[in-house]
Design a protein around this motif. Structure first.
Motif, mmCIF file in Angstrom:
data_model
loop_
_atom_site.group_PDB
_atom_site.id
_atom_site.type_symbol
_atom_site.label_atom_id
_atom_site.label_comp_id
_atom_site.label_asym_id
_atom_site.label_seq_id
_atom_site.Cartn_x
_atom_site.Cartn_y
_atom_site.Cartn_z
ATOM 1 N N ILE A 579 5.412 4.083 8.256
ATOM 2 C CA ILE A 579 4.232 3.652 8.772
ATOM 3 C C ILE A 579 3.480 3.042 8.406
ATOM 4 C CG2 ILE A 579 1.689 3.880 7.297
ATOM 5 C CD1 ILE A 579 3.199 6.345 5.405
ATOM 6 N N LEU A 580 4.089 1.448 7.980
ATOM 7 C CA LEU A 580 4.057 -0.003 8.524
ATOM 8 C C LEU A 580 4.072 -0.273 9.810
ATOM 9 C CD1 LEU A 580 4.656 -1.600 4.867
ATOM 10 C CD2 LEU A 580 2.343 -1.900 5.796
ATOM 11 N N LEU A 581 5.687 0.362 9.667
ATOM 12 C CA LEU A 581 5.430 -0.556 11.086
ATOM 13 C C LEU A 581 6.361 0.644 12.388
ATOM 14 C CD1 LEU A 581 9.600 -1.445 9.653
ATOM 15 C CD2 LEU A 581 7.738 -3.133 10.174
ATOM 16 N N GLN A 582 5.120 1.023 12.141
ATOM 17 C CA GLN A 582 5.084 2.606 13.057
ATOM 18 C C GLN A 582 6.469 3.111 13.507
ATOM 19 O OE1 GLN A 582 1.364 0.793 15.341
ATOM 20 N NE2 GLN A 582 0.193 0.902 14.030
ATOM 21 N N SER A 583 7.293 3.742 13.161
ATOM 22 C CA SER A 583 8.376 3.463 12.953
ATOM 23 C C SER A 583 8.809 4.775 12.625
ATOM 24 C CB SER A 583 10.260 2.670 13.298
ATOM 25 O OG SER A 583 9.521 1.539 14.016
ATOM 26 N N GLU A 584 9.489 6.134 12.985
ATOM 27 C CA GLU A 584 10.198 7.002 12.513
ATOM 28 C C GLU A 584 11.400 6.487 11.297
ATOM 29 O OE1 GLU A 584 10.065 10.313 13.436
ATOM 30 O OE2 GLU A 584 8.665 9.408 15.083
ATOM 31 N N SER A 585 10.477 6.700 10.699
ATOM 32 C CA SER A 585 11.688 6.288 9.957
ATOM 33 C C SER A 585 13.455 6.908 9.316
ATOM 34 C CB SER A 585 10.682 6.772 7.795
ATOM 35 O OG SER A 585 10.960 8.709 8.091
ATOM 36 N N GLU A 586 13.310 8.006 9.936
ATOM 37 C CA GLU A 586 14.915 8.290 10.288
ATOM 38 C C GLU A 586 15.057 6.470 10.720
ATOM 39 O OE1 GLU A 586 12.244 10.129 11.030
ATOM 40 O OE2 GLU A 586 12.557 11.446 9.068
ATOM 41 N N SER A 587 15.663 6.352 11.634
ATOM 42 C CA SER A 587 15.259 4.951 12.344
ATOM 43 C C SER A 587 15.174 3.720 11.605
ATOM 44 C CB SER A 587 14.103 4.453 13.613
ATOM 45 O OG SER A 587 13.203 4.083 13.333
ATOM 46 N N LEU A 588 14.833 3.521 10.485
ATOM 47 C CA LEU A 588 15.361 2.895 9.877
ATOM 48 C C LEU A 588 16.759 2.367 8.948
ATOM 49 C CD1 LEU A 588 11.166 2.407 9.111
ATOM 50 C CD2 LEU A 588 13.408 1.249 10.921
ATOM 51 N N ASP A 589 16.957 1.314 8.177
ATOM 52 C CA ASP A 589 17.534 1.194 6.798
ATOM 53 C C ASP A 589 17.125 0.111 6.599
ATOM 54 O OD1 ASP A 589 19.588 2.213 5.484
ATOM 55 O OD2 ASP A 589 21.420 2.255 7.067
ATOM 56 N N ILE A 590 17.761 0.226 4.353
ATOM 57 C CA ILE A 590 17.252 -0.827 4.270
ATOM 58 C C ILE A 590 19.125 -1.484 3.633
ATOM 59 C CG2 ILE A 590 16.529 -1.335 2.200
ATOM 60 C CD1 ILE A 590 15.309 1.072 1.575
ATOM 61 N N ARG A 612 4.882 -5.870 -1.595
ATOM 62 C CA ARG A 612 3.409 -6.934 -2.250
ATOM 63 C C ARG A 612 2.058 -6.604 -0.768
ATOM 64 N NH1 ARG A 612 6.076 -11.516 -4.429
ATOM 65 N NH2 ARG A 612 4.343 -12.537 -4.881
ATOM 66 N N THR A 613 2.766 -5.617 0.210
ATOM 67 C CA THR A 613 1.896 -5.099 1.068
ATOM 68 C C THR A 613 0.955 -3.735 0.459
ATOM 69 O OG1 THR A 613 2.417 -5.956 3.142
ATOM 70 C CG2 THR A 613 1.242 -3.976 3.129
ATOM 71 N N VAL A 614 2.374 -2.977 -0.572
ATOM 72 C CA VAL A 614 1.464 -1.908 -1.638
ATOM 73 C C VAL A 614 0.666 -2.278 -2.462
ATOM 74 C CG1 VAL A 614 2.784 -0.077 -2.421
ATOM 75 C CG2 VAL A 614 3.166 -0.247 -0.197
ATOM 76 N N TYR A 615 1.482 -3.364 -3.071
ATOM 77 C CA TYR A 615 0.818 -3.506 -4.208
ATOM 78 C C TYR A 615 -0.312 -4.249 -4.246
ATOM 79 C CZ TYR A 615 5.138 -1.617 -6.567
ATOM 80 O OH TYR A 615 6.771 -0.842 -7.116
ATOM 81 N N TYR A 616 -0.394 -5.432 -3.388
ATOM 82 C CA TYR A 616 -1.283 -6.592 -3.067
ATOM 83 C C TYR A 616 -2.577 -5.825 -2.372
ATOM 84 C CZ TYR A 616 2.046 -9.066 -6.296
ATOM 85 O OH TYR A 616 2.067 -9.797 -6.755
ATOM 86 N N ARG A 617 -1.974 -5.700 -1.004
ATOM 87 C CA ARG A 617 -2.870 -4.995 -0.181
ATOM 88 C C ARG A 617 -2.726 -3.774 0.668
ATOM 89 N NH1 ARG A 617 0.658 -9.039 1.036
ATOM 90 N NH2 ARG A 617 0.970 -8.341 3.186
ATOM 91 N N GLY A 618 -3.169 -3.247 -0.524
ATOM 92 C CA GLY A 618 -3.354 -1.902 -0.040
ATOM 93 C C GLY A 618 -4.428 -1.564 0.914
ATOM 94 N N PRO A 622 -2.957 2.948 5.909
ATOM 95 C CA PRO A 622 -3.731 4.286 5.943
ATOM 96 C C PRO A 622 -4.455 4.869 4.631
ATOM 97 C CG PRO A 622 -2.066 4.382 6.908
ATOM 98 C CD PRO A 622 -1.600 3.052 6.153
ATOM 99 N N SER A 623 -5.632 5.391 4.366
ATOM 100 C CA SER A 623 -6.167 5.948 3.184
ATOM 101 C C SER A 623 -5.787 6.969 2.576
ATOM 102 C CB SER A 623 -7.466 6.233 3.461
ATOM 103 O OG SER A 623 -7.848 7.252 3.945
#
Lengths: 792, 273
Positions: A579-590, A612-618, A622-623
């Protein structure tokens, strides 16, 4: 199209690597947090008066002199606790017919073993408590004792619990095929032997210890202890001290070895909790070495008479044996003292194709310290009896010991299968492990060396064992019988704002490296460097619910839960990243702490930035997005009662036939514990287990007098195996992952202890064979070997 | 496993130590290396009222060779004996035997005088001193005296030491060029007390001294075996052990001790140097 790489096959995977323990430095610097390191304000210290007799009526106490001693805060005898703790009984419903008497933390009317707590002093220091214990005048009336296992059921032996009418605690008969028909055939060779296994005990480096604090304002009890199963102790303390379960917190920080010793309910520990509750002050009890010897559970104490029938070509046609085992005056709570015998009945001969099988087990009471589950429960007996008989049969018909095993082992391509005793086996590799063993140890060269040495009057022997090991137990082990023992474990994985993982698990660290492999699994499966994983175990307030450490289950069950939780969190994080990167999550890895493009590996966002985005700058999300940067999963074995491990081991020994001394020249273990998570930790587990197995075979024995006095309750007299006498131990692996889990790991904690005694015994007998001597009693002390040789 | 309360004193001189030990009301005990006494106190087998620590007494430390005798201060530690060139040259038997005394940590603290005064039947030192014809020097308020090792060890933890006396010095004749030494012990694990052990001094084909430990209530000379050796060599010596007062223990019955004593004796002879 190629299959994607399995997560464990990726380059630089943490799984399968000998990653150093993150906690090694802390422990080596002396910064471990063991129970005795804990100091609480207003804390008191407990010491116990223990029965000096193996069987005695308690007629009363004169406590005046003890009460007058300096520093004494309280003195309790057994009866003082009658209204404050409920009795416990070591029986389980699935062990049909098992009986035991109610037990209290301290004996009330009759003491039934030398070392049973009968009175407790709580004082300002342990030294003052011991001073006061010495001043207690206990009026004990000695009673006739039943100490010997073999005469426990005789008509003229005193009955320890009168209501039972005999000293029989439990018996079971396992029968398959037609054993009698085989033994009456005239085309079989029958070998019959009697095996004796002495008592020994665990001798943990850190003794049992507990610190208990009770807060009356919240009716809350905190129990720090050196132990293996925090949630089990929580349930037990709550039940017997009448506390809501949620008000009991059990904490096990660093633990200096357990080996099964620290998984039971001990009177002195429970008494410490009762005293803390009554006094509303913290109380510490740390068993000293003498107390450990007379009160830590002992193990083994079996007499087994068995016979085997083989055909001329070495086919094992039938196995028949009778196991008699002495367990002390009670069955231990809550796991019971029938499990070891039960394992012997289930596992003897299990590596072999065997259709005709009869196993009778009897468990008897005696006036000695309690016997219960210790590392490799039942396995050393089962393996020594089966493989001892196999080697004797091989010698009788002139077949090589390696060859008779090849002809009888369950073939690697016949799984799944069910053993004669009803055990379900899958993913075992008896043939592969034996082949590897024979090749690694250079078996033929050793045989040639043996022949050369014999000509010079040097007696060397080679002993083999093929074994199974119970691992990854399902609820069929304890839970089914009513014990508050979880067979499932949980893991929680949380991504913190700094991009690190905080993980917690219900399995526990006893020094074997649990926390290390948990971190390896989480780092690997989720995708961070290991130094970014912080592990919490051993605290009922702070870890998911689960069973803890026993039965070689940590890696197989707790590890799988960690794998599932890490995978779940990874999916959750990738959803947020998509969602943050506006990509398909299947195309990402950690990978290595960053969300990357799965194909190119290019970094898209670091976990730190994401968190930090999730915890501090929610507000940037998107809501309707509700990120969960934490995941919990639980795992239990469902397809099998146990997931078995197998191994093949060998000992090479030299017997000094003039003195009866045995030197183990080398030991080999080829272990199949499925997926190896950390080879170094597994190898050291195997080696430590082998050393304890050699201890049981050659050194360790709790020596009792006829009237039930433990005669060698010191580290000078009780012979633990020492480094100087130990051989090099070569460890090899065959990896057959269990299909029951993604991780594929089976246990490895007990194999060495289970197999080594059989291998060493077979090697000693192999060495003695040209002299017409043999020995089937452990430990095989120099004196016993001299007796076998007819020299004394 | 905490020792009962006791008073601890660390005197600065032998005279001061003897005065402290003479106070019988205090139930005083000298503390040497503490490798036996401290565990016994922690087990509450020993409960002295006062510990008189001899570790501060320089007079009891060190060793020197004079007039063909090696004079060893009672507070000399095993580790010091093992490291000493004087010992290696003049008492080679110590070099053979002392590595078998417990473990390095214990040898770093344990003292020769402590072992002599305790007289543990399974300890090596008393048997070595019997074989070496050593002399034990003692001192009490009444003065000093010396006794041959042979007359010093009287029974189980029992010696010729009188109340209030301490061992001050062990005097051992330096090796003669004609002498050879042998040592062998059977212990379940390296460093354990022996199941059976023997020390030997061989002066020639017709002369030897044999001292056993770990087989009876004290270190003991096998005089009959010494005579038998002169007449019939090692096999005769092995066969002449039956009169020794063998005592069984947890690891070996008396009969087993008898057997192992013979094997140990044979191996000690095989290894003489």
């Amino acid at each position: 199209m190629n299959e994607p790489l399995h997560i464990f096959d990726r380059p630089n995977s943490y799984i399968g690597r000998s990653v150093p323990r993150p906690d090694a430095r802390r422990l080596l610097e002396g910064r471990g947090k063991f129970v005795d390191d804990l100091q609480l304000p207003r804390m008191l210290h407990a010491a116990f008066l223990r029965s000096a007799h193996s069987h005695a009526r308690i007629d009363g106490f004169d406590l005046d002199a003890a009460r007058a001693m300096p520093g004494v805060v309280a003195i309790y005898t057994g009866k003082d606790f009658a209204d404050h703790v409920t009795p416990y009984v070591g029986t389980l419903t699935h062990l049909a017919g098992l009986r035991s008497a109610p037990q209290m933390p301290m004996a009330m009317d009759v003491a039934r073993w030398q070392g049973e707590p009968i009175a407790m002093v709580v004082a300002q220091s342990r030294a003052e408590a011991e001073d006061a214990v010495a001043m207690i005048d206990a009026d004990l009336h000695p009673l006739d004792a039943a100490c010997d296992t073999e005469s426990a059921l005789d008509a003229d032996t005193p009955v320890i619990h009168e209501a039972f009418g005999s000293n029989l605690a439990w018996e079971r008969l396992v029968e398959a095929g037609d054993v009698d028909a085989v033994f009456s055939r005239n085309d079989v060779t029958v070998i019959k032997r009697t095996f004796r296994f002495g008592r020994h005990t665990g001798v943990t480096l850190e003794p049992r210890a507990s610190v208990v604090e009770y807060d009356p304002s919240e009716n809350r009890l905190t129990y720090w202890y050196s132990g293996q199963a925090p949630h089990m102790m929580q349930a037990i303390l709550a039940k017997h001290l009448d506390l809501p379960e949620e008000n009991v917190r059990v904490v096990a920080h660093d633990v200096g070895g357990s080996f099964g010793i620290k998984i039971h309910t001990y009177g002195d520990d429970i008494a410490t909790a009762v005293a803390a509750k009554l006094l509303k002050r913290p109380v510490k009890f740390v068993a000293d070495r003498h107390e450990s010897f007379v009160s830590d559970i002992h193990a083994r104490d079996h007499v087994v008479t068995g016979r085997i029938a083989v055909t001329a070509d070495g086919t094992i046609e039938a196995l028949d044996f009778d196991d008699l085992t002495g367990i002390g005056p009670y069955s231990m709570y809550p796991r019971t003292s029938a499990i070891e015998c039960n394992q012997v009945l289930n596992l003897t001969g299990a590596p072999y194709k065997l259709r005709n099988y009869r196993a009778r087990g009897r468990v008897v009471f005696q006036n000695k310290n309690l016997m219960c589950q210790y590392r490799a429960v039942g396995h050393p007996i089962a393996m020594a009896v089966a493989d001892g008989l196999v080697d004797e049969a091989a010698a009788a018909i002139g077949v090589d010991p390696a060859e008779i095993r090849r002809r009888n082992l369950v073939p690697d391509d016949t799984y799944p299968c069910v053993s004669a005793s009803g055990m379900k086996f899958d993913d075992l590799s008896h043939e592969k492990t034996l082949d590897r063993l024979i090749s690694e140890m250079r078996y033929d060269d050793l045989r040639a060396d043996q022949a050369t040495c014999r000509e010079k009057g040097v007696y060397r022997g080679i002993g083999l064992v093929s074994m199974v090991e119970v691992a990854n137990p399902s609820p069929m082990f304890y839970g089914i019988g009513g014990a508050p023992i979880s067979a499932q474990d949980g893991a929680t994985v949380r991504l913190d704002a700094g991009g690190a993982l905080h993980v917690s698990s219900s399995i526990t660290e006893q020094g074997q490296g649990t926390n290390t492999i948990l971190a390896q699994i989480a780092a690997e499966v989720f995708g961070v460097d290991m130094d970014r994983v912080k592990v919490t175990t051993g605290d009922t307030d702070n870890v998911p619910y689960g069973g803890g450490t026993w039965a070689s289950r940590g890696a197989g069950i707790g590890g799988e839960a960690m794998l599932l939780a890490s995978k779940a969190l990874k999916d959750q994080v990738l959803d947020v990243a998509g969602i943050l990167l506006q990509s398909e999550s299947e195309s990402l890895d950690i990978r290595s702490g960053s969300v990357v493009d799965a194909d190119s590996g290019a970094e898209r966002i670091s976990l730190r930035d994401l968190a930090r985005t999730v915890y501090y700058r929610g507000n940037e999300l998107p809501s309707d997005v509700k990120p969960e940067l934490i995941a919990t999963r639980h795992y239990r074995v469902t397809d099998f009662p146990f997931v078995f491990t197998n191994s093949a081991m060998a000992a090479h020994v030299e017997v000094d036939v003039e003195s009866g001394f045995v030197r183990v020249l080398h030991f080999w273990a080829v272990e199949d514990c499925g997926r190896v998570i950390n080879p170094q930790l597994v190898d050291e587990q195997i080696r430590g287990g082998v050393v304890q197995g050699i201890g049981g075979a050659l050194y360790e024995e709790c020596v009792y007098s006829e009237d039930g006095q433990l005669l060698n309750a010191t580290m000078a007299d009780y012979l633990v195996p020492m480094a100087g006498e130990m051989p090099d131990i070569s460890v090899f692996h065959v990896e057959t992952p269990t299909k029951t889990s993604v991780l594929g790991a089976k246990g490895a904690g007990e194999a060495g202890t289970g197999g080594a005694p059989a291998a060493v015994m077979n090697a000693v007998n192999d060495a003695l064979r040209p002299l017409g001597a043999s020995i089937f009693q452990m430990p095989m002390s120099p004196e016993r070997i001299l007796k076998a040789l007819g020299k004394v | 496993m905490k020792a009962p309360d006791f008073v601890y004193v660390r005197p600065g001189s032998i005279a001061e130590a003897l005065a402290l030990l003479a106070d019988t009301d205090a139930d005083a005990t000298p503390l040497a290396g503490g490798q036996s006494l401290m565990p016994m106190m922690n087990f509450r087998v020993a409960a002295p009222g006062k510990l008189v620590d001899l570790n501060g007494l320089a007079e009891l430390r060190g060793l020197r060779v004079e007039n063909g005798m090696v004079r060893i201060g009672a507070m000399t530690r095993y580790a010091e004996l093992l490291a000493s060139d004087d010992i290696r040259e003049n008492i080679p038997l110590f070099g053979l035997a002392l590595p078998h005394v417990a473990h390095a940590a214990i040898r770093n603290r344990g003292t020769i005088g402590g072992s002599v005064a305790l007289a543990d039947p399974a300890a090596e030192i008393p048997a070595l001193l019997l074989v070496l014809e050593a002399e034990i020097h003692m001192q009490g308020l009444a003065g000093t005296r010396a006794i041959a090792a042979e007359d010093f060890f009287l029974g189980l933890y029992e010696t010729a030491l009188q109340e209030g006396e301490i061992v001050t010095e062990i005097v051992v004749p330096a090796r003669k060029t004609t002498e050879q030494f042998g040592f062998y012990e059977f212990a379940r694990r390296h460093g354990d007390y022996a199941m059976a052990g023997v020390a030997l001094k061989v002066g020639g084909p017709d002369h030897c001294r044999i001292g056993f430990f770990g087989v009876a209530d004290r270190a003991i000379r096998a005089t009959r075996a010494e005579v038998a050796y002169r007449d019939g060599g090692v096999p005769a010596a092995m066969a002449a052990l039956d009169d020794l007062p063998f005592d069984g223990d947890l690891n070996a019955a008396a009969k087993t001790k008898r057997h192992l004593a013979g094997i140990a004796l044979k191996r000690a002879f095989e290894g003489i140097s």
